[in-house]
Design an enzyme around this catalytic site. Sequence first.
Site, PDB file in Angstrom:
ATOM      1  N   GLU A 165      -4.383  -0.278   0.757  1.00  0.00           N
ATOM      2  CA  GLU A 165      -5.343  -0.340   1.879  1.00  0.00           C
ATOM      3  C   GLU A 165      -6.781  -0.487   1.395  1.00  0.00           C
ATOM      4  O   GLU A 165      -7.686   0.208   1.840  1.00  0.00           O
ATOM      5  CB  GLU A 165      -5.203   0.882   2.794  1.00  0.00           C
TER       6      GLU A 165
HETATM    7  C1  LIG Z   1       2.763   0.749  -3.833  1.00  0.00           C
HETATM    8  C2  LIG Z   1       2.059  -0.333  -3.111  1.00  0.00           C
HETATM    9  C3  LIG Z   1       2.347  -0.561  -1.780  1.00  0.00           C
HETATM   10  C4  LIG Z   1       1.728  -1.614  -1.096  1.00  0.00           C
HETATM   11  N1  LIG Z   1       2.103  -1.911   0.190  1.00  0.00           N
HETATM   12  C5  LIG Z   1       1.631  -3.060   0.763  1.00  0.00           C
HETATM   13  C6  LIG Z   1       2.134  -3.491   2.029  1.00  0.00           C
HETATM   14  O1  LIG Z   1       2.960  -2.826   2.656  1.00  0.00           O
HETATM   15  N2  LIG Z   1       1.665  -4.664   2.532  1.00  0.00           N
HETATM   16  C7  LIG Z   1       0.744  -5.426   1.874  1.00  0.00           C
HETATM   17  O2  LIG Z   1       0.383  -6.466   2.368  1.00  0.00           O
HETATM   18  N3  LIG Z   1       0.243  -5.029   0.677  1.00  0.00           N
HETATM   19  C8  LIG Z   1       0.665  -3.879   0.109  1.00  0.00           C
HETATM   20  N4  LIG Z   1       0.176  -3.481  -1.111  1.00  0.00           N
HETATM   21  C9  LIG Z   1      -0.842  -4.279  -1.758  1.00  0.00           C
HETATM   22  C10 LIG Z   1      -2.201  -3.609  -1.896  1.00  0.00           C
HETATM   23  O3  LIG Z   1      -2.884  -3.646  -0.682  1.00  0.00           O
HETATM   24  C11 LIG Z   1      -2.919  -4.335  -3.036  1.00  0.00           C
HETATM   25  O4  LIG Z   1      -2.312  -3.880  -4.218  1.00  0.00           O
HETATM   26  C12 LIG Z   1      -4.383  -4.089  -3.069  1.00  0.00           C
HETATM   27  O5  LIG Z   1      -4.982  -4.776  -2.011  1.00  0.00           O
HETATM   28  C13 LIG Z   1      -5.027  -4.530  -4.371  1.00  0.00           C
HETATM   29  O6  LIG Z   1      -4.629  -5.789  -4.777  1.00  0.00           O
HETATM   30  P1  LIG Z   1      -4.105  -6.032  -6.275  1.00  0.00           P
HETATM   31  O7  LIG Z   1      -3.119  -4.973  -6.584  1.00  0.00           O
HETATM   32  O8  LIG Z   1      -3.677  -7.420  -6.388  1.00  0.00           O
HETATM   33  O9  LIG Z   1      -5.380  -5.740  -7.177  1.00  0.00           O
HETATM   34  P2  LIG Z   1      -6.527  -6.781  -7.560  1.00  0.00           P
HETATM   35  O10 LIG Z   1      -7.015  -7.450  -6.353  1.00  0.00           O
HETATM   36  O11 LIG Z   1      -6.089  -7.604  -8.704  1.00  0.00           O
HETATM   37  O12 LIG Z   1      -7.671  -5.780  -8.026  1.00  0.00           O
HETATM   38  C14 LIG Z   1      -7.658  -5.118  -9.297  1.00  0.00           C
HETATM   39  C15 LIG Z   1      -8.857  -4.185  -9.351  1.00  0.00           C
HETATM   40  O13 LIG Z   1     -10.073  -4.905  -9.186  1.00  0.00           O
HETATM   41  C16 LIG Z   1     -10.869  -4.315  -8.174  1.00  0.00           C
HETATM   42  N5  LIG Z   1     -11.621  -5.374  -7.482  1.00  0.00           N
HETATM   43  C17 LIG Z   1     -11.178  -6.565  -7.025  1.00  0.00           C
HETATM   44  N6  LIG Z   1     -12.195  -7.240  -6.458  1.00  0.00           N
HETATM   45  C18 LIG Z   1     -13.299  -6.457  -6.557  1.00  0.00           C
HETATM   46  C19 LIG Z   1     -14.652  -6.582  -6.159  1.00  0.00           C
HETATM   47  N7  LIG Z   1     -15.134  -7.646  -5.543  1.00  0.00           N
HETATM   48  N8  LIG Z   1     -15.481  -5.566  -6.413  1.00  0.00           N
HETATM   49  C20 LIG Z   1     -15.055  -4.454  -7.048  1.00  0.00           C
HETATM   50  N9  LIG Z   1     -13.791  -4.281  -7.438  1.00  0.00           N
HETATM   51  C21 LIG Z   1     -12.922  -5.263  -7.201  1.00  0.00           C
HETATM   52  C22 LIG Z   1      -9.882  -3.626  -7.256  1.00  0.00           C
HETATM   53  O14 LIG Z   1     -10.525  -2.560  -6.571  1.00  0.00           O
HETATM   54  C23 LIG Z   1      -8.841  -3.136  -8.252  1.00  0.00           C
HETATM   55  O15 LIG Z   1      -9.259  -1.921  -8.775  1.00  0.00           O
HETATM   56  C24 LIG Z   1       0.769  -2.412  -1.774  1.00  0.00           C
HETATM   57  C25 LIG Z   1       0.448  -2.142  -3.108  1.00  0.00           C
HETATM   58  C26 LIG Z   1       1.088  -1.120  -3.780  1.00  0.00           C
HETATM   59  C27 LIG Z   1       0.729  -0.884  -5.209  1.00  0.00           C
END
Ligand SMILES: Cc1cc2nc3c(=O)[nH]c(=O)nc-3n(C[C@H](O)[C@H](O)[C@H](O)COP(=O)(O)OP(=O)(O)OC[C@H]3O[C@@H](n4cnc5c(N)ncnc54)[C@H](O)[C@@H]3O)c2cc1C
Length: 822
Positions: free
Chosen positions: A505
Site C-alpha cells: 500500500e
Molecule cells: C506481500 C505483498 C503483498 C502485496 N499485495 C498486493 C496486492 O494484493 N495487490 C497489488 O496490486 N499489489 C500488491 N503488492 C505490491 C505492493 O503494493 C508493491 O510491492 C509496492 O507497491 C512496491 O512495489 P515494488 O515491490 O515493486 O517496489 P519498487 O517500486 O521497486 O520500490 C523499491 C523501493 O524503492 C522505493 N521507491 C520507489 N520509487 C521511489 C520514489 N520516487 N521515491 C522514494 N522511494 C521510492 C520504494 O519505496 C521501495 O522502498 C504486494 C506486495 C507484497 C510484498
Amino acid sequence: MSTFFIWIISTGALLGVGLALAYRRSDLATSTIIMGFALLAYTMFGFGHWLIILLFWALFAGMVSLNLPEFRRTNISAPMLKIYRTMVPNLSDTEREALEAGTVWWDGELFTGLPDWSVLTSLPPAQLTDEEQAFLDGPTQQLCEMLNDWEITHQLADMPKPVWDFIREHRFFAMIIPKQYGGLEFSALAVSAILARISGRSAVASSTIGVPNSLGPAELLLHYGTEEQKERYLPGLASGDEIPCFALTAPRAGSDASAIPDTGIICKGEFNGEQITGIRLNWDKRYITLAPIATVLGLAFKLYDPDHLIGDKEEYGITAALIPTDTSGVEIGRRHFPLNIPFQNGPTRGHDVFIPVDYIIGGPERAGQGWRMLVEQLAAGRSVVLPSNAMGASQAAVYAAGAYTRIRKQFNLPICKFEGVAEVLARMAGNTYIQNAAVSVTNTTLSRGEKPSVPSAILKYHCTELGRKVSNDAMDVHGGKGIMLGPSNYLARNYQALPIAITVEGANILTRSLIIFGQGAVRCHPFVLKEMQAAKNSDYEQGLRDFDESLFSHIGYAISNASRSFFKAVTHAKFSAVPVSGPTARYYQHINRYSAAFALAADMSMLVLGGELKRKESLSARLGDVFSSIYLASMVLKHYENQGRPDEDLPLVAWSCRTLLYHAQEQFHGFLRNFPNRPVAAFLRLLIFPRGRMYSAPSDSLGLEIVDLITHPTEARERLCSLAYLVREPGNPLGTLQTALEMADEVAPLEEKLRDAVRSEVVTGLQVTEQIESARESGILDDAEAQQLIEFDELVMSLIAVDDFSASELAASHNSDGARAT
Ligand SMILES: Cc1cc2nc3c(=O)[nH]c(=O)nc-3n(C[C@H](O)[C@H](O)[C@H](O)COP(=O)(O)OP(=O)(O)OC[C@H]3O[C@@H](n4cnc5c(N)ncnc54)[C@H](O)[C@@H]3O)c2cc1C
C-alpha cells in the site's frame, strides 16, 4: 530620557504593534487602521528622523493600496498570476486525482500554524457499538483460540480448513460490507480493533482477513459499482463464497503503479455464444494477495478504444474491472512465499482474455476512472489495516517483553532491572502508546465519515515503522529465545512479517519522501490548492479574482506564521493558549509552536524551491517528519484524554510527546542544515530556533517509570495492551507470561530470602531446585513457600524453553524444483 532612547522604544513599539497584529492574524483592513493610528502617534511623539518617518509612511501607503481591490488585482495580482502560471507544474489527471483525494481534518489545522484545538477535542472518545464489542469478545476471541501460528506458518503453509470455515461463517471477510448484502457493516474503529487482536496471534490470519476489508473488490463495488454488480457480487463476498483479490502491481510497475503496462482493447468478440462489445485483456501481475484462491479478480489495466466503440476517446487510462477467475484464459493458482508468512499471495496472468464491457466496475461510464477509484479509497483505507496490524503486533510484543524481562534472570537479577534493557523496554512501550493513540483517534474520525488522506499516509508510514522498531526491540530483549523458531516462539513471525506491512500500500520510503509532505502541502495547506486551481481556471477574470484573494490571504498567513514562530520560540511556547491545564499543557504549547514553524518552513520551501521541492525528497521527507511528529503528538494527547486522563499513564504520555517533539526539532535542524538557499536557511533558523535547539529527549528516569509500569501487573500495562489476546490458556504464551509475572511479584520476597540464605551459606546446592529443597529442610522456607518457588521456577523454565528438531524434521518436505521466477 534621551531622544535616542525614546526613538528606540517608540520604533520598537511600532514594530511590536505590527508583529502583534500579524501574530493575532488581524485582517488587512483592521491592521491598516491600527497601523495608521500607531504611525500617527509615532510621527508625533517618536522623535524619529524625518527620513525614517517618511519611509514608514511610504510603507503604510503601500499597505493602504492593498485594501483597494481593483488596484491590487491589476497592479499586483495580475503580474504575479502571470509568473505563477509558468511555475505551477502541469498536473496529469492522475496526479491531480491523487492530490485531491480524501478530506482534510485536524491535519489541516496543524498546517495553518494556528490550530483550532476544538476540532480535535470535540471528537468523541473511541467507542465500539455493542455489536462490535460483542464480535471482538466473541468470534474474534474464538478465532484467536483456534489459531496455531506454527501449524499455519510451518506445517501447513496455510490456515487449516476449520479456521477458513470459521472465518467465512462469521463473516470476517465482510466487516465493511453493509448488512443489506449480508455483511457486518462495522466501523473503521471496529475493523482495526479486530485486526489488531488477530495480528498479535497470527500475521497470516490478520493479513488474510485484512485484504478483503481494505482496498479491493468489495470496497470498490460499494463506492462505484452498478446496482447489478453489487447484487451480483456483494452477497457472495459477504458469505465468503466469493474470495476477492485486487491486482494492480506488475513486474515493471511497483511503486509507480500508474505506469502499468497491462492493456485492455475495446473490440467486438464472442462471449457465451453471442457477439458483443467487450475488452480483450492482457496482463501480467505479481504479489497479489489472495490471488491463488480468488474467485473474483479485481484487475487494473489501461483501456484503449481504437475503433471508438464506446465513445470518442481512444485512450481511457487506468480502468478497474471485476473478472470471475473461471473466465477462459485467466491464470492464477501459484504462490509466492512472503517472508515465511505464507498467506495466499501469488501472480496472475491473462492472455487475450475477452470480457464484456460491463465487467468494468461502475460500467462503461467508469472507463478510465480506475486510478481515481484506487486513490480515493486508499485515502482513508491506509489508516486501518496495516497500522492496526502493526499496533496489534506491538501490543503483544510489549506485553510479552514486560513479563519476560521480569522473569528472565541474568547476573542474579531480572534483566529488566538493567538500564540497558530498561531503555529498550521504555522505547517499546512508548512506541506502542503512540501507535495506539494514532490508530484509535484517527479511526474514530474515519468512523464518523472523514477520509483524511494525509493522516492515513502518516499512520501507514509511522505505525508500520514504529511496529518494526518495537518488534526489533522485542527480539533483542528476548535474546536467543526470540531467534529459535518453533511452536514456542511467539515473536519471530511478526518480526518477519513487518517488512511486508512496510512494503505494501505504498512502500514506506516513497510514502515518507513523496506523499506525506507532498500531498499535505497541497491538500492541507489553506491556500496552495486554491491558488493552483485559480491559476488553471480557463475563465481569466474569475481566476484572477480567486488568485488575488488566496494570494493576499496567503501572504498575511505567512507573515503571521513568521511572527508566531519567532515569538513562541523566544518564549519557549510558554504563553501559547491551549485547551487543557495540568501536566500535559506544555506539550500542547509546543505543538502550537512547531505548527507555526512548520507552516512557515513549508511556505518558504515552496516559494524558494517551487517544483524542485518534489525532487528534493530528503527535504520533503524531513518536513513530513516534522508534520507527522506534531500530528502523532496531538493524537497521544487526545488518546490520553479519551482514556479518562489516568495518572498512571502520564509517563507514557510524557515519553511519547517528548520523543515526538524532540524528533520534530531534530528533523527541522536537518532540514535547515540541508536547505540549498543558505541565506533563506539562516533567516528561517532565526525565526524557528532563535535560542538554539532547547528541547530534550525523554530522560532516563522517565524511562524507568515506564518500565515499572510494564514489568508489573498494572492497569497501565493492561490499557496499553488491551487489544492483545490475553486469555490464560495453555496455547497462549501471553496468558502464561502474565501468570508468571503475577507470580513473580508474589515470590519476590521468598527469592530474596533464599538468595540471602545462599549468600550466607546457610543453604547449599548448585541448582535452584536443590537450594529450595535445602532452604525447606533448614526451615528458611515452609512447605508452601518452597512449593510456590518450585512452581514458579518450573513455569519460568517452560517459558524460556525453545524448540529443537531432528535433522529430517527441519528439511523441507518438498524441494523447490518447481519454483519459477516471475
Ligand atoms: C506481500 C505483498 C503483498 C502485496 N499485495 C498486493 C496486492 O494484493 N495487490 C497489488 O496490486 N499489489 C500488491 N503488492 C505490491 C505492493 O503494493 C508493491 O510491492 C509496492 O507497491 C512496491 O512495489 P515494488 O515491490 O515493486 O517496489 P519498487 O517500486 O521497486 O520500490 C523499491 C523501493 O524503492 C522505493 N521507491 C520507489 N520509487 C521511489 C520514489 N520516487 N521515491 C522514494 N522511494 C521510492 C520504494 O519505496 C521501495 O522502498 C504486494 C506486495 C507484497 C510484498
